[in-house]
Design a protein around this motif. Sequence first.
Motif, short mmCIF file in Angstrom:
data_model
loop_
_atom_site.label_atom_id
_atom_site.label_comp_id
_atom_site.label_asym_id
_atom_site.label_seq_id
_atom_site.Cartn_x
_atom_site.Cartn_y
_atom_site.Cartn_z
N GLU A 81 0.83 -1.24 0.14
CA GLU A 81 -0.10 0.06 -0.19
C GLU A 81 0.91 1.20 0.14
O GLU A 81 0.45 2.17 -0.48
CB GLU A 81 -1.02 -0.08 1.08
CG GLU A 81 -2.18 -0.87 1.15
CD GLU A 81 -3.08 -0.49 -0.02
OE1 GLU A 81 -3.67 0.37 -0.43
OE2 GLU A 81 -3.49 -1.45 -0.82
N TYR A 104 -4.91 6.55 4.93
CA TYR A 104 -4.80 5.81 3.54
C TYR A 104 -4.22 4.56 3.59
O TYR A 104 -4.89 3.48 2.89
CB TYR A 104 -3.76 6.85 2.59
CG TYR A 104 -4.37 7.90 2.22
CD1 TYR A 104 -4.91 8.18 1.10
CD2 TYR A 104 -3.97 9.23 3.00
CE1 TYR A 104 -5.65 9.25 0.69
CE2 TYR A 104 -4.53 10.46 2.54
CZ TYR A 104 -5.26 10.40 1.01
OH TYR A 104 -5.66 11.58 1.12
N ARG A 107 -6.54 2.06 6.61
CA ARG A 107 -7.62 1.54 6.21
C ARG A 107 -7.99 0.54 5.05
O ARG A 107 -8.75 -0.21 5.12
CB ARG A 107 -8.50 2.92 5.63
CG ARG A 107 -9.10 3.79 6.72
CD ARG A 107 -9.99 4.95 6.15
NE ARG A 107 -10.45 5.67 7.33
CZ ARG A 107 -11.21 6.84 7.14
NH1 ARG A 107 -11.62 7.01 5.68
NH2 ARG A 107 -11.57 7.52 7.98
N ASN A 108 -6.93 0.62 4.23
CA ASN A 108 -6.77 -0.18 2.98
C ASN A 108 -6.03 -1.59 3.49
O ASN A 108 -6.53 -2.59 2.74
CB ASN A 108 -6.19 0.41 1.71
CG ASN A 108 -7.29 1.41 1.07
OD1 ASN A 108 -8.11 1.32 1.14
ND2 ASN A 108 -6.45 2.34 0.61
#
Length: 160
Positions: A81, A104, A107-108
Amino acid sequence: MEKSLITVYPAPYYILAFVLLTAFTFYLPIFPPIGGARGTAALTWEYITSVLHHGFLPALCIVIGATAHRFIMAKALTTTEKSSDYVQYAQMAALPQRKILLFYVTRNTLLPQVTDLSLSLGALFGGALIAEFVFGYPGIGTTMYTAINNGEYRLFNRQF
C-alpha cells in the motif's frame, strides 16, 4: 523480530506447544504441565488465579501461532500500500506522514486482514484442540473433540 516470526509461522501448533511445555514446565518450572483449574467454578480469587495459571500456556501457544501469520501479512500489505499511486500522490501533496499512514494505508490494509481473520477461525479452533490436548487442559477444544466423538453435533445449540 521479523526473522523470529518467519521461524514461528510454519511451525505447527503441536510443535509450538511442546516447545512451550518443555521451556516453561521443565527448564523453568513456572507453570503446571497438565490439568485445568482447581476448585469449583465460582468467581473467587483462588479459582480465577488457578484458571490463569493453568490456561496461560495453551493460550500463549494459540496466540503465538495465530499472530505470526497476521504480522507477516500486515507487513506485506503495508509495504504494497505504501508504494501505491494514491499514497505517493498524498506524499507529493505534502500531507503529514501520520495522516497518510492512518487514513490511507491503515484503512486499506485492515479489510484483507479482518477477512482473513474471519476465514481462519476454523484453524484457530483446530489449534485450540491440539494445544489443549498437549497441555491436558479441559477447554473448548476438548469439548469439541468429545462432542464429535460422541456424535453430539448440536453441541452449541444447547441451553447451558
